[in-house]
Motif scaffolding. Structure first.
Motif, mmCIF file in Angstrom:
data_model
loop_
_atom_site.group_PDB
_atom_site.id
_atom_site.type_symbol
_atom_site.label_atom_id
_atom_site.label_comp_id
_atom_site.label_asym_id
_atom_site.label_seq_id
_atom_site.Cartn_x
_atom_site.Cartn_y
_atom_site.Cartn_z
ATOM 1 N N TYR A 100 0.832 -1.196 0.000
ATOM 2 C CA TYR A 100 0.000 0.000 0.000
ATOM 3 C C TYR A 100 0.870 1.250 0.000
ATOM 4 C CZ TYR A 100 -5.038 -0.850 0.277
ATOM 5 O OH TYR A 100 -6.344 -1.120 -0.031
ATOM 6 N N ASP A 101 1.917 1.226 0.816
ATOM 7 C CA ASP A 101 2.823 2.373 0.871
ATOM 8 C C ASP A 101 3.537 2.572 -0.457
ATOM 9 O OD1 ASP A 101 2.198 2.946 3.508
ATOM 10 O OD2 ASP A 101 3.812 1.709 4.310
ATOM 11 N N ILE A 102 3.927 1.482 -1.099
ATOM 12 C CA ILE A 102 4.616 1.577 -2.389
ATOM 13 C C ILE A 102 3.725 2.225 -3.437
ATOM 14 C CG2 ILE A 102 5.526 0.203 -4.308
ATOM 15 C CD1 ILE A 102 6.578 -1.775 -2.194
ATOM 16 N N VAL A 103 2.466 1.773 -3.504
ATOM 17 C CA VAL A 103 1.532 2.334 -4.480
ATOM 18 C C VAL A 103 1.238 3.794 -4.152
ATOM 19 C CG1 VAL A 103 -0.782 2.182 -5.460
ATOM 20 C CG2 VAL A 103 0.503 0.090 -4.977
ATOM 21 N N ALA A 104 1.009 4.088 -2.880
ATOM 22 C CA ALA A 104 0.714 5.469 -2.484
ATOM 23 C C ALA A 104 1.867 6.393 -2.856
ATOM 24 C CB ALA A 104 0.446 5.534 -0.982
ATOM 25 N N ASP A 105 3.098 5.984 -2.553
ATOM 26 C CA ASP A 105 4.255 6.819 -2.882
ATOM 27 C C ASP A 105 4.374 7.026 -4.386
ATOM 28 O OD1 ASP A 105 4.869 7.044 -0.222
ATOM 29 O OD2 ASP A 105 6.449 5.525 -0.239
ATOM 30 N N PHE A 106 4.105 5.968 -5.159
ATOM 31 C CA PHE A 106 4.195 6.099 -6.614
ATOM 32 C C PHE A 106 3.176 7.107 -7.137
ATOM 33 C CE2 PHE A 106 2.165 4.782 -10.630
ATOM 34 C CZ PHE A 106 3.188 5.127 -11.499
ATOM 35 N N LEU A 107 1.930 6.988 -6.710
ATOM 36 C CA LEU A 107 0.881 7.867 -7.217
ATOM 37 C C LEU A 107 1.166 9.330 -6.867
ATOM 38 C CD1 LEU A 107 -2.253 5.704 -6.354
ATOM 39 C CD2 LEU A 107 -1.298 6.102 -8.632
ATOM 40 N N VAL A 108 1.548 9.574 -5.624
ATOM 41 C CA VAL A 108 1.815 10.945 -5.190
ATOM 42 C C VAL A 108 3.044 11.514 -5.897
ATOM 43 C CG1 VAL A 108 2.494 12.374 -3.224
ATOM 44 C CG2 VAL A 108 0.683 10.659 -2.960
ATOM 45 N N ASN A 109 4.126 10.740 -5.916
ATOM 46 C CA ASN A 109 5.374 11.249 -6.476
ATOM 47 C C ASN A 109 5.333 11.379 -7.997
ATOM 48 O OD1 ASN A 109 6.429 11.350 -3.890
ATOM 49 N ND2 ASN A 109 7.362 9.319 -4.032
ATOM 50 N N SER A 110 4.498 10.561 -8.655
ATOM 51 C CA SER A 110 4.425 10.655 -10.113
ATOM 52 C C SER A 110 3.918 12.030 -10.538
ATOM 53 C CB SER A 110 3.507 9.563 -10.674
ATOM 54 O OG SER A 110 2.167 9.759 -10.265
ATOM 55 N N VAL A 111 3.177 12.681 -9.646
ATOM 56 C CA VAL A 111 2.682 14.028 -9.944
ATOM 57 C C VAL A 111 3.580 15.095 -9.324
ATOM 58 C CG1 VAL A 111 0.755 15.628 -9.704
ATOM 59 C CG2 VAL A 111 0.313 13.200 -10.107
ATOM 60 N N LEU A 112 3.758 15.039 -8.011
ATOM 61 C CA LEU A 112 4.461 16.117 -7.321
ATOM 62 C C LEU A 112 5.926 16.228 -7.710
ATOM 63 C CD1 LEU A 112 2.980 15.970 -3.713
ATOM 64 C CD2 LEU A 112 2.212 17.277 -5.691
ATOM 65 N N ASP A 113 6.567 15.118 -8.081
ATOM 66 C CA ASP A 113 7.980 15.170 -8.468
ATOM 67 C C ASP A 113 8.188 15.449 -9.946
ATOM 68 O OD1 ASP A 113 8.588 14.654 -5.868
ATOM 69 O OD2 ASP A 113 9.180 12.556 -6.162
ATOM 70 N N ASP A 114 7.095 15.578 -10.682
ATOM 71 C CA ASP A 114 7.220 15.867 -12.109
ATOM 72 C C ASP A 114 7.514 17.360 -12.289
ATOM 73 O OD1 ASP A 114 6.464 16.523 -14.901
ATOM 74 O OD2 ASP A 114 5.795 14.443 -14.963
ATOM 75 N N PRO A 115 8.602 17.693 -12.981
ATOM 76 C CA PRO A 115 8.964 19.117 -13.138
ATOM 77 C C PRO A 115 7.931 19.930 -13.908
ATOM 78 C CG PRO A 115 10.293 17.715 -14.581
ATOM 79 C CD PRO A 115 9.557 16.803 -13.658
ATOM 80 N N ASN A 116 7.039 19.267 -14.637
ATOM 81 C CA ASN A 116 6.014 19.979 -15.401
ATOM 82 C C ASN A 116 4.745 20.241 -14.599
ATOM 83 O OD1 ASN A 116 7.430 20.162 -17.922
ATOM 84 N ND2 ASN A 116 7.041 17.970 -18.228
ATOM 85 N N TYR A 117 4.685 19.734 -13.366
ATOM 86 C CA TYR A 117 3.476 19.949 -12.575
ATOM 87 C C TYR A 117 3.506 21.358 -11.993
ATOM 88 C CZ TYR A 117 -0.365 19.301 -9.357
ATOM 89 O OH TYR A 117 -1.563 19.441 -8.696
#
Length: 323
Positions: A288-305
């Motif tokens: 659950y933590d792995i999926v949660a981190d992926f979903l959040v970071n895929s957006v917030l860590d994207d330089p285009n966000y």
């Protein structure tokens, strides 16, 4: 153990119908027929000896006072069940078992930020399977989450709407009416409502809940489109029409492709948009933590966000749900 006057399946159907207030939508979410939904609810009410819903022809089912009380107890029942389940010790022999999760995500967020990173995620996590349901950021997305059908949700919501207690805010982005920079030529930004009203507008799918919601919001800002040139339920089609200078539309900057942000500009500011995140499980399952981190970071860590603000991230808690 008590002899319970219901089945877990009946509780699942009841919870979903309470959230959607639609037999059709509940049937779609659960992959069963509308007749099955109706039969499950009828049987549940007969076994309990009370009517949970008011059902009138041509109107959505509405929870009665007995139904509201039962819903509160069902939620408490679910929290207790999740707490009991958290005591299970993982079996090392299950290391190869695939764990599946359902994710509700805004259509634009999925296409712009999540989809492009899925190949790496699946390569690194072969025992995790994600099933996405991508929707436009309108309508009853919160109720869809309350139905219990999703393990995670990553959605946009207008900042003037209250944040549901089970969601946390990840970021804020600008929202407004966007269009090709040609519409600003010789004018001072932001455009006035009168200037906007003369421009060609692109709206969501005609006669849909999305269109009604957009039009109500326009009305609040004194915007009354006089020239509607098209309707589409696809945000990427709408964005392409903006880039070609065919019209203007209400948009969140987060789902405007970076390649278009030079030519497509904000003509007037409306409500900003919140990026909200939900996870059903708050226990100790590492996946659950792995999926949660992926979903959040895929957006917030994207330089285009294009976040304009980000609340402090809460400390992670591994306490079982309901504790």
């Amino acid at each position: 153990m008590p002899n319970l006057p219901f089945t877990l399946r009946q509780l699942e159907v009841f919870t979903s119908l309470s959230a959607t207030r639609s037999f059709r939508r509940t049937a779609e979410l659960m992959g069963i027929s509308q007749a099955s939904v109706s039969n499950q609810i009828k049987t549940l009410e007969e076994q309990l000896g009370v009517s949970l819903f008011d059902r009138k022809p041509g109107r959505r089912p509405t929870l009665r006072s007995e139904g509201l009380a039962f819903l509160d107890d069902v939620r408490e029942f679910n929290r207790s069940a999740e707490a009991l389940a958290s005591h299970r010790v993982a079996d090392p022999s299950e290391g190869g078992r695939v764990q599946r999760y359902r994710v509700l995500v805004g259509q634009g967020m999925f296409d712009a930020y999540v989809r492009r990173k899925l190949d790496s995620f699946f390569a690194q996590n072969p025992n995790v399977e994600l099933e996405f349901e991508a929707q436009l950021p309108f309508g009853q997305l919160i109720r869809a989450v309350e139905s219990g059908s999703f393990d995670f949700a990553l959605i946009n919501q207008r900042a003037d709407f209250p944040v549901h207690e089970e969601f946390r805010e990840l970021a804020m982005v600008r929202g407004g009416v966007y269009g090709h920079r040609k519409y600003a030529a010789g004018r001072t930004l932001p455009l006035t409502p009168d200037e906007l009203n003369m421009l060609p507008f692109i709206l969501p799918k005609a006669t849909s809940r999305q269109e009604r919601e957009v039009m109500r919001n326009y009305e609040l800002h004194g915007i009354r489109p006089r020239n509607v040139i098209g309707h589409t339920q696809y945000y990427d089609v709408m964005a392409a029409m903006l880039e070609r200078g065919l019209g203007v539309a209400s948009f969140s900057e987060a789902i405007l492709p970076p390649s278009m942000r030079e030519e497509v500009i904000q003509l007037v500011s409306l409500e900003d948009w919140r990026l909200l995140f939900f996870r059903k499980d708050h226990g100790i399952d590492a996946r659950y933590d792995i999926v949660a981190d992926f979903l959040v970071n895929s957006v917030l860590d994207d330089p285009n966000y294009p976040a304009i603000s980000r609340p402090p991230a809460p400390a992670r808690s591994h306490a079982p749900a309901g504790k």
